[in-house]
Enzyme design. Structure first.
Site, short mmCIF file in Angstrom:
data_model
loop_
_atom_site.label_atom_id
_atom_site.label_comp_id
_atom_site.label_asym_id
_atom_site.label_seq_id
_atom_site.Cartn_x
_atom_site.Cartn_y
_atom_site.Cartn_z
N TYR A 9 0.85 -1.20 0.00
CA TYR A 9 0.00 0.00 0.00
C TYR A 9 0.88 1.25 0.00
O TYR A 9 0.64 2.19 -0.77
CB TYR A 9 -0.91 -0.04 1.24
N THR A 38 -14.41 5.11 6.88
CA THR A 38 -15.12 4.52 5.72
C THR A 38 -15.17 3.01 5.90
O THR A 38 -14.46 2.45 6.75
CB THR A 38 -14.39 4.80 4.39
P1 NAP Z 1 -14.06 2.03 0.42
O1 NAP Z 1 -15.11 2.62 1.30
O2 NAP Z 1 -13.68 0.59 0.61
O3 NAP Z 1 -14.50 2.29 -1.09
C1 NAP Z 1 -13.73 1.83 -2.15
C2 NAP Z 1 -14.64 1.44 -3.30
O4 NAP Z 1 -13.79 0.97 -4.37
C3 NAP Z 1 -15.57 0.26 -2.93
O5 NAP Z 1 -16.85 0.47 -3.45
C4 NAP Z 1 -14.88 -0.91 -3.59
O6 NAP Z 1 -15.77 -1.94 -3.97
C5 NAP Z 1 -14.31 -0.27 -4.84
N1 NAP Z 1 -13.26 -1.07 -5.44
C6 NAP Z 1 -12.38 -1.91 -4.82
N2 NAP Z 1 -11.61 -2.52 -5.75
C7 NAP Z 1 -12.02 -2.06 -6.96
C8 NAP Z 1 -11.64 -2.35 -8.28
N3 NAP Z 1 -10.67 -3.23 -8.56
N4 NAP Z 1 -12.26 -1.69 -9.29
C9 NAP Z 1 -13.25 -0.80 -9.04
N5 NAP Z 1 -13.68 -0.51 -7.81
C10 NAP Z 1 -13.07 -1.13 -6.77
O7 NAP Z 1 -12.68 2.84 0.52
P2 NAP Z 1 -12.34 4.36 0.91
O8 NAP Z 1 -11.86 4.37 2.30
O9 NAP Z 1 -13.43 5.28 0.49
O10 NAP Z 1 -11.04 4.57 0.00
C11 NAP Z 1 -11.08 5.25 -1.24
C12 NAP Z 1 -9.66 5.63 -1.60
O11 NAP Z 1 -9.09 6.45 -0.59
C13 NAP Z 1 -8.70 4.44 -1.76
O12 NAP Z 1 -7.81 4.67 -2.83
C14 NAP Z 1 -7.96 4.44 -0.45
O13 NAP Z 1 -6.66 3.84 -0.56
C15 NAP Z 1 -7.86 5.92 -0.19
N6 NAP Z 1 -7.62 6.26 1.21
C16 NAP Z 1 -8.47 5.82 2.18
C17 NAP Z 1 -8.20 6.14 3.50
C18 NAP Z 1 -9.07 5.68 4.63
O14 NAP Z 1 -8.60 5.75 5.78
N7 NAP Z 1 -10.29 5.24 4.40
C19 NAP Z 1 -7.06 6.90 3.81
C20 NAP Z 1 -6.23 7.34 2.78
C21 NAP Z 1 -6.52 7.01 1.48
P3 NAP Z 1 -15.90 -3.24 -3.01
O15 NAP Z 1 -16.54 -2.71 -1.76
O16 NAP Z 1 -16.75 -4.16 -3.81
O17 NAP Z 1 -14.50 -3.73 -2.78
#
Ligand code: NAP
Length: 251
Positions: free
Chosen positions: A157, A192
Site C-alpha cells: 500500500y 469509511t
Molecule cells: P471504500 O469505502 O472501501 O471504497 C472503495 C470502493 O472501491 C468500494 O466500493 C470498492 O468496492 C471499490 N473497489 C475496490 N476494488 C475495486 C476495483 N478493482 N475496481 C473498481 N472498484 C473497486 O474505501 P475508501 O476508504 O473510500 O477509499 C477510497 C480511496 O481512498 C482508496 O484509494 C484508499 O486507498 C484511499 N484512502 C483511504 C483512506 C481511509 O482511511 N479510508 C485513507 C487514505 C486514502 P468493493 O466494496 O466491492 O471492494
C-alpha cells in the site's frame, strides 16, 4: 461547497462507497454529470438512483480498475453518455494484506499494485485523451498520507501510494500547458468501510490517536478538498500532493 460544475462530465472510480461516494454526491450537487464507476455495481446503481431522485445526473458503471481494457471502456462510456469528459477522480483502492516486507505474500503485493497503482496509470492513460478532446479539465488521484510516510505491515500500500504521488507530478507537468490539471490527495485515516471492514475497534482507537486532531477524518472532509482541486478556483494548482490528515504527517 458552492462550486459550479454545470455542463461538466465526471468519472469517479470507487464511487459507490466511502470517500468516492462523498465526492460523487458533492460533484452531482454542484451540477456535474457523474459516472459512478465501481466493482460493486449494485451499490453504484443505488447511489445513482439516489442522486437522480434529488434532481442530479448520475449513471452507474461496473468496472474493475485493475483491467486496462475495462478502464478504457469506462472512459468511452462516460464520453458517449455525457458527450465528453472534463473531470476524473481515480479513487478506487484496497488495503491489502498486513505483513512485514520480509514475509509479504506475493499475490497480495501484485493485487495491491494492480488495484492501487496500475489502475491510476490506466485511468490517466485513457482519461487524458478524452479530457483533451473535450477542451481540458482536472484530475484528482487518491493517494494517502502513506504516499509520503511509511506504515509498518503495509509495504504494498505504501509503495503504491508513493508511486501515485510520483505519477501525479509527471502527468501534471506534461499537461500543464494543455489545460489539464492533475493533483493528488493524501487523506489521513478516514471513517469509511475500508477501515471498518478491516480493523478491530481496538485498532481503530489506536489509529484515531495517531492524528493530532484526535479523531478519524470524514469522507466529506476529503470531498471538500477534491472539489476545490477539481474546480476553477484551483486554476494555478497542478502536479502537487495535498494532505487532509488532521496533522498526521506534521509530527
Ligand atoms: P471504500 O469505502 O472501501 O471504497 C472503495 C470502493 O472501491 C468500494 O466500493 C470498492 O468496492 C471499490 N473497489 C475496490 N476494488 C475495486 C476495483 N478493482 N475496481 C473498481 N472498484 C473497486 O474505501 P475508501 O476508504 O473510500 O477509499 C477510497 C480511496 O481512498 C482508496 O484509494 C484508499 O486507498 C484511499 N484512502 C483511504 C483512506 C481511509 O482511511 N479510508 C485513507 C487514505 C486514502 P468493493 O466494496 O466491492 O471492494
Amino acid at each position: 461547497m458552492t462550486y459550479d460544475f454545470g455542463g461538466k462530465s465526471a468519472i469517479v472510480t470507487g464511487g459507490a462507497s466511502g470517500i468516492g461516494a462523498a465526492i460523487v454526491r458533492h460533484l452531482a450537487k454542484a451540477g456535474a454529470q457523474v459516472l459512478v464507476a465501481d466493482l460493486d455495481f449494485a451499490a453504484a446503481e443505488a447511489l445513482a438512483v439516489d442522486i437522480k431522485a434529488a434532481g442530479g445526473t448520475a449513471e452507474a458503471h461496473k468496472v474493475d480498475v485493475s483491467s486496462a481494457t475495462e478502464v478504457e471502456a469506462m472512459v468511452a462510456q462516460a464520453v458517449s453518455m455525457f458527450g465528453g469528459l472534463h473531470v476524473a477522480v481515480n479513487n478506487a483502492g484496497i488495503g491489502g494484506p498486513a505483513a512485514p516486507t520480509g514475509e509479504y505474500p506475493l499475490e497480495g503485493w501484485h493485487k495491491v499494485i494492480d488495484v492501487n497503482l496500475n489502475s491510476v496509470f490506466y485511468g490517466l492513460r485513457y482519461e487524458i485523451p478524452a479530457i483533451l478532446a473535450s477542451g481540458g479539465g482536472a484530475i484528482v488521484n487518491m493517494a494517502s498520507i502513506l504516499g509520503s510516510v511509511g506504515f509498518a505491515m503495509s509495504p504494498a500500500y505504501v509503495a503504491a501510494k508513493h508511486a501515485v504521488v510520483g505519477l501525479t507530478k509527471n502527468a501534471g507537468i506534461e499537461y500543464a500547458k494543455q489545460n489539464i490539471r492533475v493533483n493528488a490527495i493524501g487523506p489521513g485515516f478516514i471513517d469509511t468501510p475500508l477501515l471498518s471492514k478491516n480493523l478491530t475497534p481496538d485498532a481503530l482507537n489506536y489509529i484515531k490517536g495517531l492524528h493530532p486532531i484526535g479523531r478519524l477524518g470524514t469522507s466529506d472532509e476529503v470531498a471538500a478538498l477534491a472539489l476545490f482541486l477539481l474546480s476553477n478556483e484551483a486554476s494555478f494548482i497542478t502536479g502537487s500532493y495535498h494532505l487532509v490528515d488532521g496533522g498526521y504527517v506534521a509530527q
